[in-house]
Each structure stands twice: as C-alpha cells, then as structure tokens.
Design a protein around this motif. Structure first.
Motif, PDB file in Angstrom:
ATOM      1  N   SER A  24       0.835  -1.201   0.000  1.00 23.19           N
ATOM      2  CA  SER A  24       0.000   0.000   0.000  1.00 23.19           C
ATOM      3  C   SER A  24       0.873   1.256   0.000  1.00 23.19           C
ATOM      4  O   SER A  24       1.931   1.290   0.643  1.00 23.19           O
ATOM      5  N   VAL A  25       0.384   2.320  -0.651  1.00 27.39           N
ATOM      6  CA  VAL A  25       1.091   3.614  -0.587  1.00 27.39           C
ATOM      7  C   VAL A  25       1.095   4.170   0.839  1.00 27.39           C
ATOM      8  O   VAL A  25       1.886   5.047   1.166  1.00 27.39           O
ATOM      9  N   MET A  26       0.188   3.665   1.690  1.00 25.09           N
ATOM     10  CA  MET A  26       0.134   4.158   3.069  1.00 25.09           C
ATOM     11  C   MET A  26       0.947   3.292   4.029  1.00 25.09           C
ATOM     12  O   MET A  26       0.831   3.429   5.238  1.00 25.09           O
ATOM     13  N   ASP A  27       1.760   2.430   3.467  1.00 25.19           N
ATOM     14  CA  ASP A  27       2.641   1.645   4.346  1.00 25.19           C
ATOM     15  C   ASP A  27       3.592   2.595   5.048  1.00 25.19           C
ATOM     16  O   ASP A  27       4.227   3.450   4.410  1.00 25.19           O
ATOM     17  N   ARG A  28       3.733   2.448   6.366  1.00 27.37           N
ATOM     18  CA  ARG A  28       4.585   3.376   7.118  1.00 27.37           C
ATOM     19  C   ARG A  28       6.064   3.206   6.777  1.00 27.37           C
ATOM     20  O   ARG A  28       6.863   4.110   7.023  1.00 27.37           O
ATOM     21  N   GLY A  29       6.413   2.078   6.180  1.00 25.69           N
ATOM     22  CA  GLY A  29       7.784   1.932   5.686  1.00 25.69           C
ATOM     23  C   GLY A  29       8.009   2.917   4.545  1.00 25.69           C
ATOM     24  O   GLY A  29       9.057   3.583   4.470  1.00 25.69           O
ATOM     25  N   PHE A  30       7.029   3.039   3.668  1.00 23.91           N
ATOM     26  CA  PHE A  30       7.110   3.964   2.532  1.00 23.91           C
ATOM     27  C   PHE A  30       6.986   5.419   3.000  1.00 23.91           C
ATOM     28  O   PHE A  30       7.744   6.299   2.584  1.00 23.91           O
ATOM     29  N   ILE A  31       6.052   5.684   3.897  1.00 21.39           N
ATOM     30  CA  ILE A  31       5.771   7.072   4.308  1.00 21.39           C
ATOM     31  C   ILE A  31       6.842   7.623   5.258  1.00 21.39           C
ATOM     32  O   ILE A  31       7.279   8.768   5.109  1.00 21.39           O
ATOM     33  N   PHE A  32       7.265   6.799   6.240  1.00 30.08           N
ATOM     34  CA  PHE A  32       8.167   7.303   7.291  1.00 30.08           C
ATOM     35  C   PHE A  32       9.511   6.565   7.375  1.00 30.08           C
ATOM     36  O   PHE A  32      10.341   6.926   8.221  1.00 30.08           O
ATOM     37  N   GLY A  33       9.713   5.524   6.595  1.00 27.41           N
ATOM     38  CA  GLY A  33      10.892   4.672   6.841  1.00 27.41           C
ATOM     39  C   GLY A  33      10.751   3.983   8.181  1.00 27.41           C
ATOM     40  O   GLY A  33      11.746   3.715   8.860  1.00 27.41           O
ATOM     41  N   ASP A  34       9.494   3.696   8.578  1.00 26.67           N
ATOM     42  CA  ASP A  34       9.200   3.146   9.909  1.00 26.67           C
ATOM     43  C   ASP A  34       9.273   1.619   9.838  1.00 26.67           C
ATOM     44  O   ASP A  34       8.253   0.928   9.808  1.00 26.67           O
ATOM     45  N   GLY A  35      10.496   1.115   9.784  1.00 24.36           N
ATOM     46  CA  GLY A  35      10.667  -0.330   9.688  1.00 24.36           C
ATOM     47  C   GLY A  35      12.100  -0.724   9.961  1.00 24.36           C
ATOM     48  O   GLY A  35      12.965   0.139  10.159  1.00 24.36           O
ATOM     49  N   GLY A  62      12.280  -4.358  18.879  1.00 18.86           N
ATOM     50  CA  GLY A  62      12.039  -3.889  20.251  1.00 18.86           C
ATOM     51  C   GLY A  62      12.208  -2.380  20.348  1.00 18.86           C
ATOM     52  O   GLY A  62      11.423  -1.693  21.000  1.00 18.86           O
ATOM     53  N   GLU A  63      13.238  -1.840  19.675  1.00 18.72           N
ATOM     54  CA  GLU A  63      13.461  -0.389  19.688  1.00 18.72           C
ATOM     55  C   GLU A  63      12.275   0.351  19.059  1.00 18.72           C
ATOM     56  O   GLU A  63      11.978   1.483  19.416  1.00 18.72           O
ATOM     57  N   LEU A  64      11.624  -0.283  18.089  1.00 15.92           N
ATOM     58  CA  LEU A  64      10.452   0.340  17.433  1.00 15.92           C
ATOM     59  C   LEU A  64       9.154   0.023  18.181  1.00 15.92           C
ATOM     60  O   LEU A  64       8.068   0.335  17.695  1.00 15.92           O
ATOM     61  N   ARG A  65       9.286  -0.626  19.337  1.00 11.10           N
ATOM     62  CA  ARG A  65       8.135  -1.059  20.148  1.00 11.10           C
ATOM     63  C   ARG A  65       7.229  -1.985  19.346  1.00 11.10           C
ATOM     64  O   ARG A  65       6.000  -1.895  19.410  1.00 11.10           O
ATOM     65  N   MET A  66       7.865  -2.844  18.561  1.00 14.53           N
ATOM     66  CA  MET A  66       7.080  -3.806  17.772  1.00 14.53           C
ATOM     67  C   MET A  66       7.431  -5.220  18.216  1.00 14.53           C
ATOM     68  O   MET A  66       8.582  -5.498  18.563  1.00 14.53           O
ATOM     69  N   ALA A  67       6.416  -6.092  18.151  1.00 11.05           N
ATOM     70  CA  ALA A  67       6.672  -7.510  18.420  1.00 11.05           C
ATOM     71  C   ALA A  67       7.141  -8.157  17.121  1.00 11.05           C
ATOM     72  O   ALA A  67       6.778  -7.704  16.034  1.00 11.05           O
ATOM     73  N   ASN A  68       7.941  -9.208  17.253  1.00 11.09           N
ATOM     74  CA  ASN A  68       8.337  -9.941  16.044  1.00 11.09           C
ATOM     75  C   ASN A  68       7.113 -10.709  15.543  1.00 11.09           C
ATOM     76  O   ASN A  68       6.538 -11.513  16.273  1.00 11.09           O
ATOM     77  N   PRO A  69       6.701 -10.454  14.275  1.00  8.42           N
ATOM     78  CA  PRO A  69       5.455 -11.082  13.797  1.00  8.42           C
ATOM     79  C   PRO A  69       5.601 -12.577  13.528  1.00  8.42           C
ATOM     80  O   PRO A  69       4.589 -13.263  13.398  1.00  8.42           O
ATOM     81  N   LEU A  70       6.843 -13.073  13.405  1.00 12.22           N
ATOM     82  CA  LEU A  70       7.033 -14.491  13.080  1.00 12.22           C
ATOM     83  C   LEU A  70       7.973 -15.142  14.088  1.00 12.22           C
ATOM     84  O   LEU A  70       8.776 -14.456  14.734  1.00 12.22           O
ATOM     85  N   THR A  71       7.863 -16.457  14.189  1.00  4.96           N
ATOM     86  CA  THR A  71       8.807 -17.184  15.051  1.00  4.96           C
ATOM     87  C   THR A  71      10.111 -17.390  14.268  1.00  4.96           C
ATOM     88  O   THR A  71      10.145 -17.276  13.039  1.00  4.96           O
ATOM     89  N   ARG A  72      11.153 -17.777  15.004  1.00  4.74           N
ATOM     90  CA  ARG A  72      12.431 -18.034  14.308  1.00  4.74           C
ATOM     91  C   ARG A  72      12.278 -19.156  13.291  1.00  4.74           C
ATOM     92  O   ARG A  72      12.865 -19.104  12.207  1.00  4.74           O
ATOM     93  N   ASP A  73      11.488 -20.183  13.633  1.00  5.19           N
ATOM     94  CA  ASP A  73      11.292 -21.289  12.682  1.00  5.19           C
ATOM     95  C   ASP A  73      10.561 -20.798  11.432  1.00  5.19           C
ATOM     96  O   ASP A  73      10.877 -21.212  10.315  1.00  5.19           O
ATOM     97  N   GLN A  74       9.601 -19.898  11.634  1.00  2.00           N
ATOM     98  CA  GLN A  74       8.891 -19.372  10.446  1.00  2.00           C
ATOM     99  C   GLN A  74       9.849 -18.568   9.557  1.00  2.00           C
ATOM    100  O   GLN A  74       9.838 -18.714   8.339  1.00  2.00           O
ATOM    101  N   TRP A  75      10.687 -17.722  10.171  1.00  5.63           N
ATOM    102  CA  TRP A  75      11.657 -16.954   9.370  1.00  5.63           C
ATOM    103  C   TRP A  75      12.576 -17.913   8.616  1.00  5.63           C
ATOM    104  O   TRP A  75      12.857 -17.724   7.426  1.00  5.63           O
ATOM    105  N   SER A  76      13.020 -18.911   9.338  1.00  2.43           N
ATOM    106  CA  SER A  76      13.970 -19.842   8.750  1.00  2.43           C
ATOM    107  C   SER A  76      13.306 -20.606   7.595  1.00  2.43           C
ATOM    108  O   SER A  76      13.910 -20.780   6.530  1.00  2.43           O
TER     109      SER A  76
END
Ligand SMILES: Cc1ncc(COP(=O)(O)O)c(C=O)c1O
Length: 302
Positions: A24-35, A62-76
């Motif tokens: 989305s154009v409203m993704d905060r990564g795109f709008i603010f570099g919030d990622g 953690g610095e962005l006050r965000m939880a990790n959305p995936l487990t390590r096994d899912q990332w892997s």
C-alpha cells in the motif's frame, strides 16, 4: 522505473516474485521509513549466523516497540524456501548457491500520523538474490575509502530502513570512486555507510564500542571469536581520527564484504598500502568458519 527481475520473494504470507509484490502507498515503511531490516549471507544454501541475525532483528523491532510477527522457525522456513526457489531458477542445487536474504518488517499500513498506531498488522517482506562478493582484485589489492563526518542520527544501533543518512554517506565514496565512506563523529571513528570499521595497531584489532552511534554488525562477535582463536589481540574502545590515520591496517566488515582490507584512505596509503598480515589471517579464518558452518548444517540435515 527499472524492470525488476523475476526473483522469488515473500510478502505478507504469499510467495511471489519481485515484479508482482505490491504494498500500500500508506505503508509506514514507505511514508516514514518506519521499519527494520536484516541482510543474511547464505553460503552453499545455508544462512550463516542465522541465530545472531534473528536476535538483532528482535532488538531492532524492540526499539520500534514492535513484536516480532514471526517465530524463528517461520523466518527460517521462509528463507529456506526462497533460497531453494532462487537456486532452482538459476538451474543449480541450493548447496551450490551463495545468496543474500533480505528481510524487512515495517509497522504496517495506516493513515499518515507520526504517532505509532496500535493494533495494525506489520508488513513482512523477504527476498533473496545472488551474493555480491568483493572482486578477486579487491581481495588482492585491498580497497580505497574516503572519510566524512558522520551526519546520521543518534540511533545508529537500530537496523532501521530510515537510511537516507547512509545513502548520502555512501554516495560520497561512490562519487570519489571509492568502496566505502569511513565516518567520524567529533573526530572519533564511528563506522562506514554500510560496514563496521576496524583498525589494527601493533597486532591488535580495535573496534568502536557497541553503543548507539554504530550498528553492531553480526561480524562484531565473529571477529572477536576469530581474533581469540588466532591469538590476535582484540579491543573495543573509542578510536580517534589520528589513530585511524596512523593505523597499520584498516578493515571493513559486513555480511557481504566479510572482512575486507582498506589500503588507501583519502588517497593516502594505509600502512604499507597492501592487505596486511592481520587481514590475511582473519580472512582465512573467516573462510574456515564458513566451511565449518556449512558442514555443520549439512550434518544436521542428514
Ligand atoms: C551502518 C552499518 N554498519 C555495519 C554494518 C555491518 O553489519 P553486518 O556485519 O551485520 O552486515 C552494516 C551492514 O549493512 C551497516 O549498514
């Protein structure tokens, strides 16, 4: 716009390819570099130091006050699936393929407001590509770097996608035909645009303290281990500009550069102007660490 190659990627639960991945154009990564992001080196189909990269992703989120959305096994699992698809697209077995896996998590999509919105789904993106290694010539002769003031913000320890400071910094060396920009804050070494910087003096490798002014590269821990194993002195402390200019050797480290010798700085030779003995030892030890990690991953799979 560049025509994107049909490289496999993952976006919010779907495997697709780069030209088809849309946000989305409203993704905060795109709008603010919030990622935040990670870059994992992959040798012979196996991510190298995956646990350390995952731990740093947790710290950044953690610095962005965000939880990790995936487990390590899912990332892997996502990484392994993309590594296999990429290898297949190149007609090789995964164990013949060196790649870089890029992971990005943004806060997600919301109407524009600086305040961090609660309860929105993060955007999760993963892609892979061929590993871009230093050339044989860069390994043989070392590379040129230039210096600049570190004009980035004071939260450089977060591996954030807000990278305009790093883009400006790297462009300085690119414009000068050099490989990296070695930065100083108040005349003390910080790091380079996309690498950590090490000096060698009288046989000891010195790096800057792990504080908020530098990104703690995954090679921080690795270089310390390699120095210990090789009987090379290792210290983390503030390093003045004068010490950098008088160093016997200067090294860069990053996921793709591994360790790389800097043989000129602002056009002046560093030490003898050729890759030095500590670099040669560390580079050889690094290659051994990669081979051991590949062998261990292979054994674990059998
Ligand atoms: C600013 C900065 N410092 C240091 C590094 C090195 O970190 P790593 O060794 O984890 O690749 C990077 C890597 O991209 C970086 O962007």
């Amino acid at each position: 716009m560049h025509n994107l190659p049909e490289i496999p990627c993952y976006l919010n639960g779907e495997f697709t390819t780069l030209p088809h991945a849309k946000i989305s154009v409203m993704d905060r990564g795109f709008i603010f570099g919030d990622g935040v992001y990670e870059v994992l080196p992959v040798y012979g189909g196996h991510p190298f130091r995956l646990a350390q990269h995952m731990a740093r992703l947790d710290r950044s989120l953690g610095e962005l006050r965000m939880a990790n959305p995936l487990t390590r096994d899912q990332w892997s699992d996502i990484a392994r699936s993309l590594i296999a698809s990429y290898a297949q697209s190149k007609g090789v077995q995964p164990d013949q393929s060196d790649q870089m896996v890029y992971i990005q998590v943004t806060r997600g999509v919301a109407m524009r407001d600086h305040v961090m919105p609660k309860d929105i789904a993060p955007t999760v993106f993963v892609m892979t590509n061929a590993m871009r290694m230093p050339s044989d010539e860069d390994r043989r002769r070392g590379v040129a770097c230039v210096t600049a003031d570190d004009f980035r913000w004071e939260k450089a320890h977060i591996k954030s996608t807000s990278l305009l400071g790093s883009v400006f910094s790297r462009q300085i060396s690119f414009d000068a035909g050099a490989t990296e920009t070695v930065m100083f804050r108040d005349n003390f070494l910080s790091e380079a645009a996309a690498s950590n910087v090490w000096i060698v003096k009288d046989g000891t490798v010195c790096g800057t303290p792990k504080d908020n002014l530098v990104l703690e590269g995954i090679r921080y821990g690795l270089i310390e281990e390699l120095c210990l194993a090789q009987g090379i002195g290792f210290a983390l402390r503030r390093i003045s500009r004068e010490e950098v200019l008088a160093a016997d050797e200067i090294l860069l480290s990053s996921a793709t550069k591994e360790v790389l010798s800097v043989t000129t700085l602002d056009g002046q030779a560093v030490g003898k102007g050729v890759p030095g003995p500590v670099y040669l030892k560390l580079h050889a030890a690094y290659q051994t660490a990669i081979a051991q990690s590949k062998a261990a991953a292979q054994t674990a799979r059998e």
